[in-house]
Design an enzyme around this catalytic site. Structure first.
Site, PDB file in Angstrom:
ATOM      1  N   ARG A   1       0.806  -1.220   0.000  1.00 32.80           N
ATOM      2  CA  ARG A   1       0.000   0.000   0.000  1.00 32.80           C
ATOM      3  C   ARG A   1       0.840   1.272   0.000  1.00 32.80           C
ATOM      4  NH1 ARG A   1      -3.538  -2.086   5.048  1.00 32.80           N
ATOM      5  NH2 ARG A   1      -1.416  -2.647   5.647  1.00 32.80           N
TER       6      ARG A   1
ATOM      7  N   PHE B   1      -5.214  -3.754  -0.526  1.00 33.25           N
ATOM      8  CA  PHE B   1      -5.520  -5.167  -0.713  1.00 33.25           C
ATOM      9  C   PHE B   1      -6.972  -5.402  -1.137  1.00 33.25           C
ATOM     10  CE2 PHE B   1      -2.139  -5.658   2.747  1.00 33.25           C
ATOM     11  CZ  PHE B   1      -1.125  -5.743   1.814  1.00 33.25           C
TER      12      PHE B   1
ATOM     13  N   LYS C   1       1.830 -18.224   8.364  1.00 29.56           N
ATOM     14  CA  LYS C   1       1.151 -18.511   9.617  1.00 29.56           C
ATOM     15  C   LYS C   1       0.815 -17.191  10.312  1.00 29.56           C
ATOM     16  CE  LYS C   1       4.966 -18.867  12.937  1.00 29.56           C
ATOM     17  NZ  LYS C   1       4.481 -17.880  13.894  1.00 29.56           N
TER      18      LYS C   1
ATOM     19  N   HIS D   1       8.102 -21.965   8.138  1.00 27.02           N
ATOM     20  CA  HIS D   1       9.489 -21.892   7.647  1.00 27.02           C
ATOM     21  C   HIS D   1      10.412 -22.871   8.352  1.00 27.02           C
ATOM     22  CE1 HIS D   1       9.845 -19.143  11.119  1.00 27.02           C
ATOM     23  NE2 HIS D   1      11.118 -19.468  11.117  1.00 27.02           N
TER      24      HIS D   1
ATOM     25  N   LYS E   1      14.157 -25.812   7.344  1.00 30.41           N
ATOM     26  CA  LYS E   1      15.479 -25.888   7.968  1.00 30.41           C
ATOM     27  C   LYS E   1      16.116 -27.238   7.650  1.00 30.41           C
ATOM     28  CE  LYS E   1      14.527 -22.693  11.771  1.00 30.41           C
ATOM     29  NZ  LYS E   1      15.582 -21.727  11.442  1.00 30.41           N
TER      30      LYS E   1
ATOM     31  N   GLU F   1      13.675 -19.244  23.197  1.00 33.34           N
ATOM     32  CA  GLU F   1      14.177 -18.003  22.622  1.00 33.34           C
ATOM     33  C   GLU F   1      14.678 -17.115  23.748  1.00 33.34           C
ATOM     34  OE1 GLU F   1      10.770 -16.500  20.497  1.00 33.34           O
ATOM     35  OE2 GLU F   1      11.398 -17.490  18.641  1.00 33.34           O
TER      36      GLU F   1
ATOM     37  N   ASP G   1       1.682 -18.878  18.710  1.00 34.02           N
ATOM     38  CA  ASP G   1       2.816 -18.379  17.938  1.00 34.02           C
ATOM     39  C   ASP G   1       3.834 -19.463  17.617  1.00 34.02           C
ATOM     40  OD1 ASP G   1       4.184 -16.196  16.706  1.00 34.02           O
ATOM     41  OD2 ASP G   1       5.572 -16.152  18.392  1.00 34.02           O
TER      42      ASP G   1
ATOM     43  N   HIS H   1       5.145 -24.745  14.831  1.00 37.05           N
ATOM     44  CA  HIS H   1       6.511 -25.278  14.847  1.00 37.05           C
ATOM     45  C   HIS H   1       6.625 -26.557  15.675  1.00 37.05           C
ATOM     46  CE1 HIS H   1       7.366 -21.594  12.957  1.00 37.05           C
ATOM     47  NE2 HIS H   1       7.727 -20.883  13.988  1.00 37.05           N
TER      48      HIS H   1
ATOM     49  N   LYS I   1       9.766 -17.605  25.748  1.00 36.11           N
ATOM     50  CA  LYS I   1      10.573 -16.423  25.450  1.00 36.11           C
ATOM     51  C   LYS I   1      11.335 -16.000  26.703  1.00 36.11           C
ATOM     52  CE  LYS I   1       8.065 -14.562  21.530  1.00 36.11           C
ATOM     53  NZ  LYS I   1       9.234 -14.709  20.639  1.00 36.11           N
TER      54      LYS I   1
END
Length: 516
Positions: A67, A111, A178, A208, A212, A246, A265, A270, A370
């Site tokens: 945009r 969009f 996702k 993704h 890996k 993480e 998340d 994953h 996290k």
């Protein structure tokens, strides 16, 4: 010579060296949301690396759809900075970039603007003529999830998504980032919307992590090494741990994370993908459908959690202020765009059982969080202790640890005798490291997955029944948490391995989380 003896190699449906690999077909890649970080950090650097290594189709171009008001030149300059900063191939090849940038174009539109799609259609036809892309399209939706059905409906309305009648006809495919849904109900609703416009064969739901190298190697490791597959069951395995840790917080993602939490998340996509790959049965062949069939069977075989289980076997947490790698960091509720009374989890752990013959009775412990002490993703298979008491000196269980990131490696911990007169036993590691064995920089996940989509290989993308099966398992947890607000939060300090309740869940089974 007798079949199976030395010198005779029977046909193995999982070994397809004699099968020519798929080829990435000529196409235009259209990235919706091209002004976002993902395009600059991952997608365009990934395409550049494919070009640098000769894997990009000879007839190719990429259109950024967003945009913001900019032209081709500004877009190319922004992408060059992204390649300089994030590409694994350094320094940037000036001659290659000079030609590659001519294949990068920018298209400005909202969009939901029909006129923008009419202009996009004209541009794509022009590019087919200019670059020889033969009408083939990859549409990458790198946008907020609420725009997924909007974009797909407009693409179909304006004839930009179409069904290939034969292998020689032009094709169109859509890569969807996702999360696919917010829970089971929203995932079903989203699928209902896009299912009117897309066949499942055109839909590439990207995770993704499946790109890996270590994750891809799970199938090779398991099914090409019978010494491990022979003990990959409840007769020999005591338990399995999957950790996704993480050390970072949420950064500038406060608004987004407040609507997600770690279960949505990380765990729903994953972690569940890693669980399915490590626990699946051997597929009949290496086709995408055969592999995904077996993954779905695993997820559907996970025993549902009772109301009592939701309190005893599912643990949630939220980090408070603390220290990570010696640096003082804020607690979650002090992060930007986060409520001071937020009940969003930044840590989740659970104990699951897979009700099938292979895994009956084997607990699978999953955790994701996290602000952990370090960034690490690992699958650890702990084997049962040997029978009898020949060596009654505190033998440690054999452990096979598969490190997904960072420093990808596979290590087997075994017990050995320490040199000397006494029978002193000490654990040692047999260690395989990717970089040491193969050298060089590995292909990054987005490179592999972009190439797979251009080649029409959906093996490493999630099928709709995989997604829905995962949501069926996890949505009751989200509902339970919504009805029962946590107290005494935060319940773990940044820089720690999570709340004490997660340790207690492991102790209850006589086990401990691995020290990573």
């Amino acid at each position: 010579m007798v079949a199976g003896t030395h010198g005779f190699q029977p046909h193995n449906p999982l070994c397809e060296e004699d099968t020519p690999p798929n080829q990435a077909a000529p196409c235009v890649v259209v990235i919706f949301g091209a002004s976002g970080d993902l395009t600059r950090r991952r997608l365009v650097p990934g395409l550049y690396n494919l070009a640098r290594e000769g894997h990009l189709p000879a007839h190719f171009c990429c259109v950024g759809f967003a945009r913001r008001d900019k032209d081709h030149g500004i877009f190319r300059s922004e992408m060059l900075e992204g390649v300089r900063e994030y590409s694994r191939s350094q320094p940037v090849d000036a001659n290659l970039w000079s030609s590659f940038q001519e294949q990068l174009l920018y298209h400005r539109s909202n969009f939901d603007d029909d006129e923008g799609y009419v202009r996009l259609g004209r541009l794509l036809k022009q590019l087919d003529s200019q670059f020889g892309t033969q009408g083939n399209r990859v549409y990458y939706l790198s946008t907020q999830p609420q725009y997924f059905p909007v974009i797909i409906e407009r693409l179909r309305r304006h004839g930009l998504i179409y069904d290939a009648g034969s292998e020689t006809d032009p094709w169109s495919r859509v890569i969807i980032e996702k999360p696919f849904g917010h829970d089971l109900a929203s995932a079903l609703e989203l699928q209902s919307h896009i299912g009117h416009h897309l066949h499942e064969s055109q839909t590439y739901r990207i995770d993704h992590w499946l790109g890996k190298e270590t994750v891809q190697n799970l199938l090779i490791f398991r099914f090409a090494n019978p010494i491990f597959e022979a003990v990959w069951n409840n007769h020999f395995v005591d338990h399995v741990q999957i950790t996704v840790a993480e050390d970072i917080g949420i950064g500038s993602r406060g608004n987004l994370f407040e609507n997600q939490g770690i279960l949505r998340d990380i765990v729903q996509n994953h972690v569940m993908q890693l669980l399915a790959l490590i626990a699946m049965e051997p597929p009949g062949n290496l086709s995408a459908e055969a592999i995904r069939d077996e993954k779905v069977k695993v997820i559907e075989s996970i025993a549902p959690l009772s109301t009592e289980d939701l309190d005893r076997r599912v643990i949630r947490g939220q980090y408070g202020p603390g220290y990570v790698q010696g640096e003082s960091v804020l607690g979650y509720r002090q992060e930007g765009d986060v409520s001071e009374e937020s009940a969003v989890e930044t840590y989740a752990a659970m104990k699951l059982y897979i009700d099938n013959w292979r895994w009956a009775g084997v607990p699978f412990y999953l955790r994701a969080g996290k602000r952990m002490p370090k960034r690490v993703t690992e699958i650890a298979i702990t084997f049962k202790a040997p029978p009898g008491h020949l060596y009654d000196c505190g033998l440690l269980n054999n452990v096979l640890a598969i490190r997904i990131q960072p420093d990808e490696n596979i290590a087997l911990k075994i017990n050995c005798k320490v040199p000397g007169q006494r029978a002193v036993i000490h654990p040692v590691k047999m260690d395989f490291r990717y970089n040491a064995s193969f050298g060089g920089s590995q292909q990054e996940a987005y490179e592999r997955l972009l190439w797979d989509c251009m080649a029409g290989d959906s093996t490493l993308f999630a099928r709709i029944d995989e997604v829905l099966s995962s949501w069926r398992l996890l949505s009751p947890i989200l509902d339970h948490w919504k009805s029962k607000k946590p107290d005494s939060w935060p319940n773990y300090a940044a820089g720690k391995w999570g709340p004490e309740e997660a340790d207690a869940m492991m102790f209850d089974g006589g086990r401990r989380w691995r020290i990573l």
